[in-house]
Write an enzyme that holds these catalytic residues in place. Structure first.
Site, mmCIF file in Angstrom:
data_model
loop_
_atom_site.group_PDB
_atom_site.id
_atom_site.type_symbol
_atom_site.label_atom_id
_atom_site.label_comp_id
_atom_site.label_asym_id
_atom_site.label_seq_id
_atom_site.Cartn_x
_atom_site.Cartn_y
_atom_site.Cartn_z
ATOM 1 N N CYS A 142 21.760 83.162 43.534
ATOM 2 C CA CYS A 142 20.327 83.414 43.457
ATOM 3 C C CYS A 142 19.774 83.778 44.847
ATOM 4 O O CYS A 142 20.091 84.845 45.360
ATOM 5 C CB CYS A 142 19.625 82.212 42.831
ATOM 6 S SG CYS A 142 17.977 82.639 42.272
ATOM 7 N N HIS A 193 22.322 81.341 37.651
ATOM 8 C CA HIS A 193 22.779 80.016 38.111
ATOM 9 C C HIS A 193 24.009 79.561 37.318
ATOM 10 O O HIS A 193 23.862 79.042 36.208
ATOM 11 C CB HIS A 193 21.647 78.997 37.963
ATOM 12 C CG HIS A 193 20.569 79.189 38.971
ATOM 13 N ND1 HIS A 193 20.617 78.639 40.233
ATOM 14 C CD2 HIS A 193 19.434 79.915 38.920
ATOM 15 C CE1 HIS A 193 19.552 79.001 40.909
ATOM 16 N NE2 HIS A 193 18.808 79.780 40.145
ATOM 17 N N GLU A 242 25.765 77.051 37.824
ATOM 18 C CA GLU A 242 25.908 75.590 37.860
ATOM 19 C C GLU A 242 25.191 74.884 36.716
ATOM 20 O O GLU A 242 25.455 73.710 36.462
ATOM 21 C CB GLU A 242 25.422 75.045 39.219
ATOM 22 C CG GLU A 242 23.931 75.201 39.509
ATOM 23 C CD GLU A 242 23.530 76.567 40.078
ATOM 24 O OE1 GLU A 242 24.278 77.532 39.875
ATOM 25 O OE2 GLU A 242 22.460 76.652 40.696
ATOM 26 N N SER A 287 26.292 42.575 45.044
ATOM 27 C CA SER A 287 25.149 42.360 44.157
ATOM 28 C C SER A 287 25.579 42.114 42.720
ATOM 29 O O SER A 287 24.749 41.802 41.875
ATOM 30 C CB SER A 287 24.263 43.597 44.189
ATOM 31 O OG SER A 287 24.921 44.667 43.519
ATOM 32 N N GLY A 288 26.872 42.306 42.442
ATOM 33 C CA GLY A 288 27.308 42.245 41.044
ATOM 34 C C GLY A 288 27.290 43.626 40.415
ATOM 35 O O GLY A 288 27.804 43.820 39.325
ATOM 36 N N GLY A 289 26.671 44.598 41.085
ATOM 37 C CA GLY A 289 26.597 45.959 40.555
ATOM 38 C C GLY A 289 27.841 46.770 40.900
ATOM 39 O O GLY A 289 28.735 46.299 41.623
ATOM 40 N N SER A 328 28.332 48.167 45.138
ATOM 41 C CA SER A 328 28.782 47.220 46.166
ATOM 42 C C SER A 328 30.166 46.678 45.805
ATOM 43 O O SER A 328 30.989 46.422 46.698
ATOM 44 C CB SER A 328 27.771 46.083 46.360
ATOM 45 O OG SER A 328 27.642 45.303 45.199
ATOM 46 N N SER A 329 30.458 46.554 44.513
ATOM 47 C CA SER A 329 31.767 46.022 44.113
ATOM 48 C C SER A 329 32.889 46.996 44.455
ATOM 49 O O SER A 329 33.948 46.599 44.954
ATOM 50 C CB SER A 329 31.789 45.735 42.610
ATOM 51 O OG SER A 329 30.720 44.901 42.251
#
Ligand code: XMP
Length: 509
Positions: free
Chosen positions: A79, A167, A169, A221-223, A226-227
């Site tokens: 584009c 485009h 994509e 955090s348990g998420g 971070s794990s």
């Protein structure tokens, strides 16, 4: 270093999608703002110029010097990128006289051209531009057209430089993926070996070189993010990674214990810190949602700072930052720093003055999940719904007390376990319960009650930016409502939230 494609961002809303599509081909790529062209290095196999809200006819249009790339690696302009290359080489770019937004069909395709390999006549492409290339320079060859756009795609003769005005994509360009594959795999000759395994192997080696024998601290955090960050660093440096998992008293029922157990099971050197009372004390009497968030953020920093002081000689702070946190589309009007930086300035808690390591900062969320799966992280952690940092505090409308937290934990647990037991958990993007500051009359046995109302919320979404409520089966809702009212003392009414985002939001505060 893996092979890579560089994407120069001129501010298009679709730039991140180009990166997604290239990575789906197992080719690593990086987005850089147009005003910070990276040095060409041996790993770079190709350059893609993105679209832009700007026009090449504007006097101060973005026009970086890419001469170090040209004739060295293949270049693809998309584009605005295509219009810029045409304009710079003596072509003519004019405002479109007819609408060139939305779907169009390719009416002519040079199938012998490598970019157009396997692209069919009649293939749908997605246009989104106010300008159009009227005339290409002499040494440009048109390789695809639509009924209304003669120069839908071109190649520069004698160079591996291409331009496309649509485009590829976006998914509305039905064979867009093939065009990007043709460019990345056949023209740039990328070997498509950027896989989760390869990412893990190179990242672990890089982390070992970077960190050496130093100690690193990380807040879990348990998420997912971070794990996964913790597991990667753990693979690299083992026990020198010190993880801290804080119980802020606002997590789901039994979540602190079960997640801590999972972390230990994964071999992480993790310390669970019970800071419930510190959070409850700081939150006492606060009803304003933003003040709750601020109080929680402040106490978290205090607790984390106290804990990191217990570890001697720690040098690094690890974070689960991911790619969308790092890139922001460039501001084409006033390109400024686009990468969020961490300033090691005075006045910050000590742990914030540490050197920062962010092993996931090149990955999108679903790539983080794939890496997590490859690292054999528990499904219980990888597959979990998003959960807000301030936790149940923003699902208890009004002030927070430990009693209210306990009521909401019980309600939430019945709902979430119900979703799991009925095979609905993975069909929902995020679910939770909200304790309303409303009491309603009810009757239990011969007595009138005057107790709390809870709302249940379950949404479908891709990224949390927009969401719709999930049409959970009535039968399921009926059973959950009964179970909640029968089992949770203090609740006598259950409602289901049927609002979409926008105009509502996912959380109630
Ligand atoms: P909303 O309510 O804005 O939420 O539609 C979109 C997503 O963001 C989460 N959310 C938060 N996450 N801290 C967080 O870490 C917050 O203060 C916060 N507020 C909302 C929400 O759970 C949803 O996934």
């Amino acid at each position: 270093m893996p092979e890579k494609i560089i994407i120069l961002d001129f501010g298009s809303q679709y730039t991140q999608l180009i990166a997604r599509r290239v990575r789906e081909l197992n080719v690593y790529c990086e987005i850089h703002p147009f005003n910070k062209v990276p040095e060409l290095s041996p790993e770079v196999k190709g350059l893609i110029l993105s679209g832009s809200p700007c026009s090449v006819r504007d006097e101060d249009h973005p026009n970086p010097d890419i001469s170090q790339y040209q004739n060295q690696v293949p270049v693809l302009g998309v584009c605005y990128g295509a219009q810029l290359l045409a304009h710079e080489n003596g072509g003519e770019v004019l405002p479109s006289t007819i609408r060139e937004y939305g779907r169009a069909l390719l009416s002519e395709v040079h199938a012998t051209n490598r970019l157009m390999k396997e692209i069919t006549i009649g293939s749908q492409v997605w246009m989104s531009h106010g300008d159009t290339i009227k005339h290409v320079p002499e040494n440009f060859e048109v390789i695809a057209s639509t009924e209304s756009v003669a120069v839908a795609a071109y190649k520069v003769q004698g160079q591996e430089t291409y331009g496309i005005q649509f485009h590829p994509e976006v998914t509305h360009s039905s064979e867009g993926k093939t065009i990007l594959r043709n460019f990345v795999v056949h023209i740039c000759e990328c070997s498509q070996d950027w896989t989760p395994d390869q990412f893990i192997e190179t990242t672990v080696t890089e982390l070992q070189d970077l960190i050496g024998d130093d100690k690193v601290v990380l807040g879990l955090s348990g998420g997912v993010d971070s794990s996964v960050a913790a597991m990667l660093i753990h693979q690299a440096i083992g026990k020198n990674l010190y993880c801290i998992f804080v119980d802020n008293g606002l997590l789901r029922k039994n979540e602190f214990e079960s997640v801590l157990e999972s972390y230990k099971h994964m071999g992480l050197n993790v310390k669970g810190v019970d800071a419930k009372d510190r959070f409850y004390t700081a939150l006492a009497g606060i009803s304003d949602p933003e003040l709750k968030r601020k109080a929680i953020g402040r106490v978290f920093i205090e607790v984390f700072d106290d804990e990191s002081h217990q570890i001697t000689d720690v040098k690094w702070l690890a974070q689960g930052t991911i790619y969308p946190d790092v890139i922001e589309s460039v501001s084409v009007k006033g390109p400024s720093a686009t990468i969020k930086s961490h300033h090691n300035v005075g006045g910050l808690p000590d742990f914030m003055k540490l050197k920062i390591v962010e092993p996931l900062k090149a990955l999108f969320k679903d790539e983080v999940r794939l890496v997590g799966k490859t690292l054999h992280i528990d499904e219980n952690i990888i597959g979990r719904h998003p959960f807000p940092g301030p936790g149940l505090a923003i699902r208890i409308l009004g002030d927070i007390t430990p009693q209210k937290v306990s009521i909401l934990q019980q309600v939430d647990d019945i709902f979430i376990q119900g979703l799991r037991n009925n095979g609905l958990y993975n069909q929902v993007w995020q679910a939770g319960a909200i304790l309303l500051p409303v009491q309603s009359v009810g009757v239990m046995g011969d007595e009138r009650t005057y107790e709390n109302v809870v709302a249940l919320r379950a949404v479908s979404s891709v990224d949390g930016m927009t969401a719709d409520w999930v049409h959970l089966p009535y039968e399921f809702l009926a059973n959950i409502s009964n179970e909640i009212i029968n089992k949770v003392k203090g609740v006598n009414r259950v409602v289901y939230d049927i609002s979409s985002k926008p105009p509502a939001t996912i959380e109630w505060e």
